[in-house]
Design an enzyme around this catalytic site. Structure first.
Site, PDB file in Angstrom:
ATOM      1  N   ILE A 148      99.089 -59.441  85.431  1.00 15.54           N
ATOM      2  CA  ILE A 148      99.747 -59.091  84.157  1.00 15.54           C
ATOM      3  C   ILE A 148      98.712 -58.772  83.068  1.00 15.54           C
ATOM      4  O   ILE A 148      97.703 -59.469  82.959  1.00 15.54           O
ATOM      5  CB  ILE A 148     100.618 -60.302  83.703  1.00 15.54           C
ATOM      6  CG1 ILE A 148     101.565 -60.762  84.842  1.00 15.54           C
ATOM      7  CG2 ILE A 148     101.387 -60.000  82.422  1.00 15.54           C
ATOM      8  CD1 ILE A 148     102.560 -59.741  85.310  1.00 15.54           C
ATOM      9  N   PRO A 149      98.982 -57.763  82.233  1.00 15.90           N
ATOM     10  CA  PRO A 149      98.083 -57.467  81.104  1.00 15.90           C
ATOM     11  C   PRO A 149      98.502 -58.215  79.840  1.00 15.90           C
ATOM     12  O   PRO A 149      99.587 -58.784  79.773  1.00 15.90           O
ATOM     13  CB  PRO A 149      98.280 -55.957  80.919  1.00 15.90           C
ATOM     14  CG  PRO A 149      99.729 -55.759  81.230  1.00 15.90           C
ATOM     15  CD  PRO A 149     100.104 -56.785  82.267  1.00 15.90           C
ATOM     16  N   TRP A 150      97.636 -58.161  78.838  1.00 20.25           N
ATOM     17  CA  TRP A 150      97.847 -58.963  77.627  1.00 20.25           C
ATOM     18  C   TRP A 150      98.736 -58.301  76.574  1.00 20.25           C
ATOM     19  O   TRP A 150      99.093 -58.936  75.588  1.00 20.25           O
ATOM     20  CB  TRP A 150      96.499 -59.299  76.973  1.00 20.25           C
ATOM     21  CG  TRP A 150      95.558 -58.127  76.845  1.00 20.25           C
ATOM     22  CD1 TRP A 150      94.455 -57.898  77.627  1.00 20.25           C
ATOM     23  CD2 TRP A 150      95.626 -57.039  75.924  1.00 20.25           C
ATOM     24  NE1 TRP A 150      93.847 -56.718  77.239  1.00 20.25           N
ATOM     25  CE2 TRP A 150      94.539 -56.169  76.189  1.00 20.25           C
ATOM     26  CE3 TRP A 150      96.496 -56.696  74.882  1.00 20.25           C
ATOM     27  CZ2 TRP A 150      94.307 -54.995  75.476  1.00 20.25           C
ATOM     28  CZ3 TRP A 150      96.269 -55.522  74.171  1.00 20.25           C
ATOM     29  CH2 TRP A 150      95.186 -54.692  74.461  1.00 20.25           C
ATOM     30  N   LYS A 174      99.523 -63.894  87.999  1.00 22.59           N
ATOM     31  CA  LYS A 174      98.229 -64.146  87.344  1.00 22.59           C
ATOM     32  C   LYS A 174      98.353 -63.636  85.925  1.00 22.59           C
ATOM     33  O   LYS A 174      98.423 -62.441  85.677  1.00 22.59           O
ATOM     34  CB  LYS A 174      97.122 -63.409  88.109  1.00 22.59           C
ATOM     35  CG  LYS A 174      95.764 -64.082  88.057  1.00 22.59           C
ATOM     36  CD  LYS A 174      95.128 -64.132  86.685  1.00 22.59           C
ATOM     37  CE  LYS A 174      94.470 -62.823  86.327  1.00 22.59           C
ATOM     38  NZ  LYS A 174      94.032 -62.812  84.900  1.00 22.59           N
ATOM     39  N   GLU A 177      94.030 -63.396  80.586  1.00 23.89           N
ATOM     40  CA  GLU A 177      93.144 -64.398  79.974  1.00 23.89           C
ATOM     41  C   GLU A 177      93.375 -64.524  78.466  1.00 23.89           C
ATOM     42  O   GLU A 177      93.245 -65.595  77.896  1.00 23.89           O
ATOM     43  CB  GLU A 177      91.668 -64.019  80.173  1.00 23.89           C
ATOM     44  CG  GLU A 177      91.191 -63.953  81.596  1.00 23.89           C
ATOM     45  CD  GLU A 177      91.316 -62.555  82.191  1.00 23.89           C
ATOM     46  OE1 GLU A 177      92.371 -61.913  82.015  1.00 23.89           O
ATOM     47  OE2 GLU A 177      90.362 -62.122  82.855  1.00 23.89           O
ATOM     48  N   SER A 228      94.390 -51.724  83.487  1.00 26.40           N
ATOM     49  CA  SER A 228      93.502 -50.570  83.328  1.00 26.40           C
ATOM     50  C   SER A 228      93.247 -49.857  84.661  1.00 26.40           C
ATOM     51  O   SER A 228      93.453 -50.418  85.739  1.00 26.40           O
ATOM     52  CB  SER A 228      92.181 -51.030  82.726  1.00 26.40           C
ATOM     53  OG  SER A 228      91.558 -51.917  83.617  1.00 26.40           O
ATOM     54  N   GLU A 249     100.655 -49.730  87.664  1.00 28.77           N
ATOM     55  CA  GLU A 249     101.076 -49.199  86.360  1.00 28.77           C
ATOM     56  C   GLU A 249      99.841 -49.231  85.484  1.00 28.77           C
ATOM     57  O   GLU A 249      99.451 -50.288  84.992  1.00 28.77           O
ATOM     58  CB  GLU A 249     102.173 -50.084  85.757  1.00 28.77           C
ATOM     59  CG  GLU A 249     103.462 -50.142  86.546  1.00 28.77           C
ATOM     60  CD  GLU A 249     104.305 -48.888  86.387  1.00 28.77           C
ATOM     61  OE1 GLU A 249     103.859 -47.917  85.746  1.00 28.77           O
ATOM     62  OE2 GLU A 249     105.421 -48.887  86.931  1.00 28.77           O
ATOM     63  N   CYS A 283     100.949 -48.946  76.836  1.00 28.55           N
ATOM     64  CA  CYS A 283     100.438 -47.973  77.808  1.00 28.55           C
ATOM     65  C   CYS A 283     101.076 -46.602  77.599  1.00 28.55           C
ATOM     66  O   CYS A 283     100.441 -45.578  77.804  1.00 28.55           O
ATOM     67  CB  CYS A 283     100.667 -48.473  79.216  1.00 28.55           C
ATOM     68  SG  CYS A 283     102.333 -49.047  79.466  1.00 28.55           S
ATOM     69  N   GLN A 333      88.748 -55.735  71.158  1.00 30.74           N
ATOM     70  CA  GLN A 333      89.594 -54.533  71.283  1.00 30.74           C
ATOM     71  C   GLN A 333      89.609 -53.758  69.967  1.00 30.74           C
ATOM     72  O   GLN A 333      89.571 -52.534  69.943  1.00 30.74           O
ATOM     73  CB  GLN A 333      91.032 -54.927  71.655  1.00 30.74           C
ATOM     74  CG  GLN A 333      91.231 -55.314  73.099  1.00 30.74           C
ATOM     75  CD  GLN A 333      90.945 -54.179  74.070  1.00 30.74           C
ATOM     76  OE1 GLN A 333      90.076 -54.275  74.942  1.00 30.74           O
ATOM     77  NE2 GLN A 333      91.647 -53.072  73.935  1.00 30.74           N
ATOM     78  N   GLU A 383      91.843 -43.502  76.444  1.00 31.98           N
ATOM     79  CA  GLU A 383      92.851 -44.370  75.851  1.00 31.98           C
ATOM     80  C   GLU A 383      92.199 -45.256  74.786  1.00 31.98           C
ATOM     81  O   GLU A 383      91.248 -45.975  75.083  1.00 31.98           O
ATOM     82  CB  GLU A 383      93.440 -45.228  76.973  1.00 31.98           C
ATOM     83  CG  GLU A 383      94.705 -45.912  76.620  1.00 31.98           C
ATOM     84  CD  GLU A 383      95.268 -46.679  77.817  1.00 31.98           C
ATOM     85  OE1 GLU A 383      94.489 -47.155  78.667  1.00 31.98           O
ATOM     86  OE2 GLU A 383      96.498 -46.786  77.897  1.00 31.98           O
TER      87      GLU A 383
HETATM   88  P1  NAD Z   1      92.770 -55.090  82.646  1.00 31.04           P
HETATM   89  O1  NAD Z   1      92.821 -54.170  83.794  1.00 31.04           O
HETATM   90  O2  NAD Z   1      91.451 -55.460  82.110  1.00 31.04           O
HETATM   91  O3  NAD Z   1      93.462 -56.480  82.999  1.00 31.04           O
HETATM   92  C1  NAD Z   1      94.766 -56.572  83.496  1.00 31.04           C
HETATM   93  C2  NAD Z   1      94.872 -57.785  84.367  1.00 31.04           C
HETATM   94  O4  NAD Z   1      94.036 -57.605  85.507  1.00 31.04           O
HETATM   95  C3  NAD Z   1      94.420 -59.086  83.708  1.00 31.04           C
HETATM   96  O5  NAD Z   1      95.297 -60.118  84.113  1.00 31.04           O
HETATM   97  C4  NAD Z   1      93.041 -59.299  84.309  1.00 31.04           C
HETATM   98  O6  NAD Z   1      92.653 -60.646  84.371  1.00 31.04           O
HETATM   99  C5  NAD Z   1      93.210 -58.737  85.696  1.00 31.04           C
HETATM  100  N1  NAD Z   1      91.962 -58.339  86.359  1.00 31.04           N
HETATM  101  C6  NAD Z   1      90.820 -57.883  85.773  1.00 31.04           C
HETATM  102  N2  NAD Z   1      89.887 -57.609  86.728  1.00 31.04           N
HETATM  103  C7  NAD Z   1      90.461 -57.885  87.922  1.00 31.04           C
HETATM  104  C8  NAD Z   1      90.025 -57.770  89.279  1.00 31.04           C
HETATM  105  N3  NAD Z   1      88.808 -57.339  89.598  1.00 31.04           N
HETATM  106  N4  NAD Z   1      90.901 -58.101  90.240  1.00 31.04           N
HETATM  107  C9  NAD Z   1      92.142 -58.520  89.962  1.00 31.04           C
HETATM  108  N5  NAD Z   1      92.610 -58.655  88.703  1.00 31.04           N
HETATM  109  C10 NAD Z   1      91.791 -58.343  87.695  1.00 31.04           C
HETATM  110  O7  NAD Z   1      93.701 -54.459  81.565  1.00 31.04           O
HETATM  111  P2  NAD Z   1      94.033 -55.028  80.134  1.00 31.04           P
HETATM  112  O8  NAD Z   1      92.848 -54.733  79.282  1.00 31.04           O
HETATM  113  O9  NAD Z   1      94.520 -56.425  80.217  1.00 31.04           O
HETATM  114  O10 NAD Z   1      95.297 -54.144  79.724  1.00 31.04           O
HETATM  115  C11 NAD Z   1      95.157 -52.935  79.088  1.00 31.04           C
HETATM  116  C12 NAD Z   1      95.382 -51.799  80.055  1.00 31.04           C
HETATM  117  O11 NAD Z   1      96.620 -51.949  80.737  1.00 31.04           O
HETATM  118  C13 NAD Z   1      95.495 -50.460  79.370  1.00 31.04           C
HETATM  119  O12 NAD Z   1      94.744 -49.507  80.067  1.00 31.04           O
HETATM  120  C14 NAD Z   1      96.976 -50.128  79.430  1.00 31.04           C
HETATM  121  O13 NAD Z   1      97.275 -48.780  79.374  1.00 31.04           O
HETATM  122  C15 NAD Z   1      97.376 -50.755  80.696  1.00 31.04           C
HETATM  123  N6  NAD Z   1      98.810 -51.072  80.685  1.00 31.04           N
HETATM  124  C16 NAD Z   1      99.653 -50.350  81.451  1.00 31.04           C
HETATM  125  C17 NAD Z   1     101.009 -50.607  81.456  1.00 31.04           C
HETATM  126  C18 NAD Z   1     101.957 -49.814  82.304  1.00 31.04           C
HETATM  127  O14 NAD Z   1     103.064 -50.245  82.526  1.00 31.04           O
HETATM  128  N7  NAD Z   1     101.586 -48.664  82.794  1.00 31.04           N
HETATM  129  C19 NAD Z   1     101.503 -51.642  80.673  1.00 31.04           C
HETATM  130  C20 NAD Z   1     100.621 -52.368  79.899  1.00 31.04           C
HETATM  131  C21 NAD Z   1      99.262 -52.080  79.925  1.00 31.04           C
END
Ligand code: NAD
Length: 481
Positions: A148-150, A174, A177, A228, A249, A283, A333, A383
């Site tokens: 899940i993202p933040w 998960k 953070e 991401s 996503e 997103c 950020q 982005e």
């Molecule tokens: P991120 O990819 O850094 O983190 C997302 C999640 O992945 C967090 O829980 C993180 O702990 C986990 N993660 C990080 N590294 C990992 C690894 N190596 N293996 C497994 N899990 C790992 O993204 P973010 O900064 O939390 O969120 C922002 C991004 O998410 C933006 O790019 C945004 O566009 C995208 N987003 C997309 C959607 C959608 O539905 N398309 C929705 C919300 C956010």
């Protein structure tokens, strides 16, 4: 508020093998609480618990309506506790309190919708002549891992958890953070509706550690990731090693094309929601506006007035809907977004509104409109994930489409015009998973959502999403003649 929050594994609240992480309030910059950090061993226990529940059949053998009722009750639980969840969500994430209410209400809607869908996942009978009886069934994959993202921690978890449970899977979530606290209410909800211990496990851990351990765990049967592109690639690689499906996503750089026959006054509302809701950390944010050159000046004037109408401050001060915006999720950020603005200006962009960090504690950035942006600039392709709107111009319809389709992403797109032919042509030509005509974010839980290109694959929301969580089994029976 509690100062220390634990993980939820196999029905028990536990400390994390990797210690604790500080959760910061981005509205003040101060520490809010500590959260347990899971390590690989914690992840392993959570996956094994989920696998045990799955294999017991306690969820998957239920008549779907029974599962559906539990899923729906989870949504009602969230609504019953909306005030306390909203407070925590705002404190950890930065959004205004009224936006937290919108998010939690949206999350509850997922449980309502997928709870309803549980009993609609029907197979079919395939004719093979008089000697056979053949039918298909849809079975859950088993253990669904959800990372899940933040930006919308409650809504993103709700989106995958509701559909996964409705189809009979068990889940390991998960949490992010930066914003792990509010997800605790999913554990409370699971208990309140009578799901067995181990059906829903919720843990916070570092992406590189707990996230990587979860996505590469050999007993995980399906993965849903929102975040991401770089992390999506890592997760898809891990999923491929175990030959399990995943839904990605990812991000976006989505564009609204505004024609000279568009309702420019109405478009102010699209700007309000499209780029300033959740401080642009969406997103599917409307991060680019591609406007016909003949209406550029009028539209910019309108967009600037929207940006300037918003007050920016701590989310807890804004319980009611109004012209306000909260903090970004973190100073890191915020500083990244501010740096992208500075770089855009160095490349020739003009700051028509905002553009600066706010002179107060917390992760605040002014609502920003950049004009003179051209398609080759970094800010038109990367982005920002902040309240920063880039304005580009076009002179022909074909040029507008070319600019809109000119990034590696393809999450959503919009076209604003009173000409139906123009709108439908653009809808066909835009390379994006969702196209909005004359209203940004038109649609809902019922409408499939997901990306083209680097925005990912698979669809969440709508009935499409159900198929992410089930696999087809064909049963062919030879009859005695
Ligand atoms: P991120 O990819 O850094 O983190 C997302 C999640 O992945 C967090 O829980 C993180 O702990 C986990 N993660 C990080 N590294 C990992 C690894 N190596 N293996 C497994 N899990 C790992 O993204 P973010 O900064 O939390 O969120 C922002 C991004 O998410 C933006 O790019 C945004 O566009 C995208 N987003 C997309 C959607 C959608 O539905 N398309 C929705 C919300 C956010």
């Amino acid at each position: 508020m509690k100062t220390y929050w634990q993980n939820y594994i196999d029905g028990t609240w536990v400390d994390g093998g990797a210690g604790r992480i500080d959760v910061i309030n981005p509205g003040t910059g101060e520490k809010l609480a500590e959260h347990a950090l899971a390590d690989a061993a914690d992840v392993d226990r959570a996956v094994k618990a989920a696998q045990r529940v799955h294999q017991s059949g306690v969820l998957s053998d239920l008549r779907p309506v029974e599962r559906g009722r539990m899923v729906q009750a989870m949504g009602r639980y969230l609504l019953d506790h909306i005030d306390e969840i909203a407070q925590v969500l705002t404190l950890e994430q930065g959004k205004p309190l009224w936006e937290s209410h919108v998010e939690i209400t949206g999350a509850a809607r997922y449980f309502e919708y997928y709870g309803n869908q549980a009993e609609t996942v029907e197979g079919r009978s395939i004719p093979l002549g008089k000697d056979y009886f053949d039918f298909t069934t849809y079975e859950p994959f088993g253990v669904s891992a959800q990372i899940i993202p933040w930006n919308y921690p409650i809504e993103m978890t709700a989106r995958s958890l509701s559909a996964a449970l409705a189809t009979g899977n068990t889940c390991v979530i998960k949490t992010p953070e930066l914003t792990p606290l509010s997800n605790a209410w999913f554990a409370h909800a699971a208990e309140a509706v009578g799901l067995p211990d181990g059906a829903v496990n919720i843990l916070c851990g570092l992406g590189q550690e707990a996230g990587a351990a979860l996505s590469s765990h050999p007993q995980v049967n399906q993965i849903v990731f929102t975040g991401s592109v770089a992390t999506g690639v890592a997760i898809a690689t891990a999923a491929a090693q175990n030959v399990v499906p995943c839904v990605l996503e990812l991000g976006g750089k989505s564009a609204a094309i505004v024609h000279d026959d568009a309702d420019l006054e109405a478009f102010e509302t699209d700007v309000r929601w499209g780029i300033f809701f959740n401080a642009g950390q969406v997103c599917s944010a409307m991060s680019r506006v591609i406007v016909h050159e003949s209406v550029h000046d009028e539209l910019v004037e309108r967009m600037v007035s929207v940006a300037k109408s918003l007050t920016v401050g701590p989310g807890v001060d804004h319980p009611e809907f109004g012209p306000n915006m909260g903090a970004m999720v973190s100073e890191v950020q915020r500083d990244r977004a501010a740096r992208m603005i500075t770089e855009a200006v160095a490349e020739g962009a003009h700051v028509a509104a905002g553009g600066r960090k706010m002179n107060q504690p917390g992760a605040f950035l002014e609502p920003t409109i950049l004009t003179n942006v051209t398609a080759d600039m970094a800010v038109a392709n990367d982005e920002v994930f902040g309240p920063v709107l880039s304005v580009l111009t076009f002179s022909t319809d074909a040029q507008a489409i070319e600019i809109a389709n000119g990034t590696p992403y393809g999450l959503v797109g919009g076209v604003f015009t009173s000409d139906l032919n123009r709108a439908t042509t653009a809808a066909r030509q835009l390379r994006a998973g969702q196209v909005f005509v004359n209203e940004w974010y038109a649609g809902g839980v019922e409408t499939p959502f997901g990306g083209y290109g680097k925005s990912g694959y698979g669809r969440e929301k709508g009935r499409e999403a159900l198929w992410n969580y089930v696999q087809t089994k064909n049963v062919a029976i030879k009859l005695k003649g």
